[in-house]
Design an enzyme around this catalytic site. Structure first.
Site, mmCIF file in Angstrom:
data_model
loop_
_atom_site.group_PDB
_atom_site.id
_atom_site.type_symbol
_atom_site.label_atom_id
_atom_site.label_comp_id
_atom_site.label_asym_id
_atom_site.label_seq_id
_atom_site.Cartn_x
_atom_site.Cartn_y
_atom_site.Cartn_z
ATOM 1 N N HIS A 163 -1.448 11.674 -25.524
ATOM 2 C CA HIS A 163 -2.230 10.860 -26.464
ATOM 3 C C HIS A 163 -3.698 10.809 -26.047
ATOM 4 O O HIS A 163 -4.602 10.955 -26.880
ATOM 5 C CB HIS A 163 -1.644 9.447 -26.521
ATOM 6 C CG HIS A 163 -2.412 8.513 -27.398
ATOM 7 N ND1 HIS A 163 -2.354 8.572 -28.775
ATOM 8 C CD2 HIS A 163 -3.287 7.519 -27.102
ATOM 9 C CE1 HIS A 163 -3.145 7.636 -29.283
ATOM 10 N NE2 HIS A 163 -3.726 6.997 -28.289
ATOM 11 N N ARG A 271 -4.098 11.831 -39.132
ATOM 12 C CA ARG A 271 -2.936 11.125 -38.561
ATOM 13 C C ARG A 271 -3.040 9.654 -38.923
ATOM 14 O O ARG A 271 -3.787 8.898 -38.291
ATOM 15 C CB ARG A 271 -2.904 11.326 -37.044
ATOM 16 C CG ARG A 271 -2.597 12.760 -36.635
ATOM 17 C CD ARG A 271 -3.006 13.051 -35.211
ATOM 18 N NE ARG A 271 -4.460 13.210 -35.128
ATOM 19 C CZ ARG A 271 -5.068 14.133 -34.388
ATOM 20 N NH1 ARG A 271 -4.374 14.985 -33.688
ATOM 21 N NH2 ARG A 271 -6.379 14.206 -34.360
ATOM 22 N N GLU A 470 7.432 22.015 -37.328
ATOM 23 C CA GLU A 470 7.244 21.671 -35.918
ATOM 24 C C GLU A 470 8.545 21.606 -35.126
ATOM 25 O O GLU A 470 8.535 21.212 -33.951
ATOM 26 C CB GLU A 470 6.481 20.344 -35.796
ATOM 27 C CG GLU A 470 7.035 19.215 -36.646
ATOM 28 C CD GLU A 470 6.121 18.002 -36.684
ATOM 29 O OE1 GLU A 470 5.370 17.784 -35.712
ATOM 30 O OE2 GLU A 470 6.170 17.269 -37.678
ATOM 31 N N GLY A 491 2.809 22.538 -36.814
ATOM 32 C CA GLY A 491 2.464 21.557 -35.779
ATOM 33 C C GLY A 491 2.851 22.138 -34.431
ATOM 34 O O GLY A 491 3.932 21.865 -33.910
ATOM 35 N N ASN A 493 1.981 21.714 -31.372
ATOM 36 C CA ASN A 493 2.222 20.890 -30.187
ATOM 37 C C ASN A 493 3.726 20.626 -30.043
ATOM 38 O O ASN A 493 4.331 20.907 -29.012
ATOM 39 C CB ASN A 493 1.477 19.562 -30.292
ATOM 40 C CG ASN A 493 -0.022 19.727 -30.330
ATOM 41 O OD1 ASN A 493 -0.545 20.789 -30.014
ATOM 42 N ND2 ASN A 493 -0.727 18.689 -30.733
ATOM 43 N N CYS A 557 -2.158 23.047 -37.416
ATOM 44 C CA CYS A 557 -2.937 21.840 -37.129
ATOM 45 C C CYS A 557 -2.705 21.316 -35.718
ATOM 46 O O CYS A 557 -3.143 20.224 -35.376
ATOM 47 C CB CYS A 557 -2.634 20.740 -38.150
ATOM 48 S SG CYS A 557 -0.911 20.185 -38.157
#
Length: 604
Positions: A163, A271, A470, A491, A493, A557
């Protein structure tokens, strides 16, 4: 010796023309005769590299394409952030004030006084006008206000997609995370280095988010000029060569304005949950989560609605005429509540104070009841693996009134902007989909709310529904997912995390570095796309999705959207755009041009 001087200048021009680059020459003069000893391409700073590339192109010594190729992403990145002065850095290393190194997750230099609490960071920065570095073991989502107030962020835990790293990159805050050699003690307001040196709150610290270095004390910095005409001109040339679009991840209007200034052609990820973490909103969000009935929850959602609507109005206005991709709420709800351990500790402290009669008994009892109520809810929501639990589309299906509120806020904001003459292109993105049935059900619910809003407003506003790819299953059945999605956004990540079965927050400060040292992995898969595994799933997802929907728009993204090697891979896959943090947009523009020019070179 005017004759020799004239001869040297002529030879210099000849060498520069022959090698098509500025030369670093060595020569000597003996008995009035000039002897040339050596020539090589001259070393140069980032500013000089860009200026020379532009000037050589204007002198027709190189083409514009060659000028763009000669500038590296590192040269562009230099212009976007303050940097530690090279001489000051060298001196600090000699003096032994380099105290630690961690993960370089958000570039730029930051100098400030150490603070260990987000509220203190905000107070010192805003009220006392001090420059601060926020130091935390690992910031919680509700520490965002402190991060925004700080010059830089330093954490002892976390990885590139933690984060703290995501927020820092988005807002252009220099950050170093995962500095495992630092022992951060928030209670004592101090941190200890591996050599035993103790730095306390108020001590000065210098960090370099580009290298991951942490220095004790204040180091001098230099600030590049982003309005440099050579910088601007070279990027405009790059735009003429690239095929891949470059969008930005932006959650607030100020981010969108910055992204547009840096050349973004749209917002690829907003987000919405980040808006909920703002200090004045978090209590309302927590009350909504803790509501005992649907009626109570509806009351709190009604308070959130105008706040979210205002957020979207700001985004649409800032990005007027360009697409805005808004991801519906994604994280599990427990992230908006105090941590389980913090609550238990607070309850023990309150019980102790009551037992010792330390304070007003009635006030302590009331606070204790409130804490226990929150703890009960946190325990009820507690999951063994929350990142694979009730979040994303699952949360939207479980709590439909929450995503209905978000859908209403988006379209009410769009209607308001259209009336003001703003062109809007809202794209609603449903996260963490793994089955087509999930997407079909959620889209039907949101379509119903959308049509209701447009009927109330008496307007027609075009919008699109899409999803994030994702999890591996979504890529494997992308043809069926595409039946209900008008666009895909990878996504990467979470796709990397779920493909490797690696915790993205723990791996980079754990075994991942060992894997790279031993050659098991050649690159950090959270920094550069793993083309063999994650990349294969992406390729399959694009192919299957476009079999069902020929003109399916596909982008990316995740944080990989700002990585040059990943951008080249996205170009080869035929993606429509990459989306990255605003401060990576210029880098992505150049990298996309390099990918296109490299393809042309290969075809020859």
């Amino acid at each position: 010796m005017p004759r020799v001087d004239k001869q040297l200048r002529r030879i210099g021009r000849t060498l520069e023309k022959h090698y098509r680059d500025v030369q670093d020459i060595e020569f000597t003069i003996e008995r009035g005769k000039l002897w040339m000893l050596q020539t090589r391409d001259a070393k140069r700073t980032a500013q000089a590299a860009i200026r020379l590339a532009v000037e050589l192109a204007k002198e027709r010594l190189v083409s514009k394409a060659e000028a763009v190729r000669r500038v590296t992403p590192e040269h562009i990145d230099y212009f976007l952030h303050p940097q530690l002065d090279a001489a000051a850095r060298s001196a600090a290393k000699e003096e032994g004030t380099l105290i630690a190194e961690g993960l370089n997750v958000s570039p730029g230099a930051a100098i400030g006084q150490i603070v260990f609490d987000a509220d203190v960071a905000e107070h010192w920065a805003q009220k006392l006008k001090k420059k601060v570095i926020l130091v935390r073991p690992e910031p919680r989502p509700d520490d965002v206000h402190g991060m925004l107030a700080a010059q830089g962020v330093l954490t002892s835990h976390g990885g590139r997609t933690s984060h703290a790293a995501l927020v820092a990159r988005q807002f252009g805050i220099p950050a170093v995370v995962g500095v495992v050699s630092l022992e951060v003690d928030v209670q004592r307001r101090q941190m200890r280095t591996s050599t035993g040196k103790v730095l306390k709150e108020g001590d000065w610290l210098s960090i370099d988010g580009g290298t991951g270095e942490v220095y004790a004390g204040e180091l001098a910095t230099v600030v590049p000029d982003v309005t440099d005409p050579y910088f601007v001109e070279l990027l405009s040339w790059a735009d003429g060569f690239r095929r891949l679009g470059v969008w930005a991840n932006a959650d607030y209007a100020r981010d969108a304005e910055r992204a547009r200034k840096f050349g973004a052609a749209g917002i690829g990820l907003c987000r919405t949950e980040h808006m909920f973490f703002e200090a004045e909103r978090l209590p309302v969000v927590q009350s909504m989560i803790l509501a005992r009935s649907t009626e109570q929850r509806a009351q709190h959602l009604a308070k959130l609605l105008p706040m979210q609507r205002g957020d979207f109005v700001g985004l649409f206005q800032a990005i007027d005429g360009l697409p805005v991709t808004i991801r519906l709420i994604d994280p599990p709800l427990h992230e908006f509540l105090p941590s389980h351990d913090e609550l238990q500790k607070a309850i023990v402290e309150l019980e102790t104070r009551l037992r010792l009669s330390y304070g007003d008994p009635e006030a302590l009892e009331a606070e204790l009841r409130a804490k226990r109520k929150v703890l009960d809810s946190v325990e009820a929501m507690r999951e063994q693996n929350p990142m694979l639990g009730l979040r994303g589309v699952r949360l939207g299906i479980h709590m439909p009134e929450l995503v209905r509120m978000q859908m209403r806020a988006i379209l009410e904001a769009a209607c308001e902007c259209v009336r003001e003459g703003v062109k809007v292109k809202p794209k609603i993105m449903i996260p963490l989909v793994s089955t087509s049935a999930e997407l079909q059900l959620q889209r039907a619910l949101l379509e119903e709310e959308a049509q209701e809003v447009l009927k109330e407003q008496g307007m027609k506003v075009p919008y699109q529904f899409g999803t994030m790819i994702e999890v591996p299953r979504a890529a494997l059945i992308a043809d069926r997912i595409a039946e209900f999605a008008e666009f895909f956004s990878f996504g990467t990540n979470d796709l990397t995390q779920t493909t490797f079965a690696i915790s993205r927050d723990d791996a980079e400060t754990g075994f991942l570095s060992e894997y790279m040292q031993k050659g098991i992995l050649t690159r950090n898969p959270f920094a550069t796309i793993d083309q063999e595994g994650v990349g294969y799933l992406m390729e399959l997802g694009v192919k299957l999705g476009r079999q069902t929907r020929k003109k399916l728009e596909v982008g990316i993204c995740g944080e990989h959207g700002g990585d040059p090697a990943s951008i080249a891979f996205c170009h080869r896959l035929g993606l429509d755009y990459v989306s990255c943090s605003p401060f990576r947009v210029p880098v992505a523009r150049l990298a996309a041009a390099h990918a296109a020019l490299g393809e042309l070179k290969d075809q020859r």
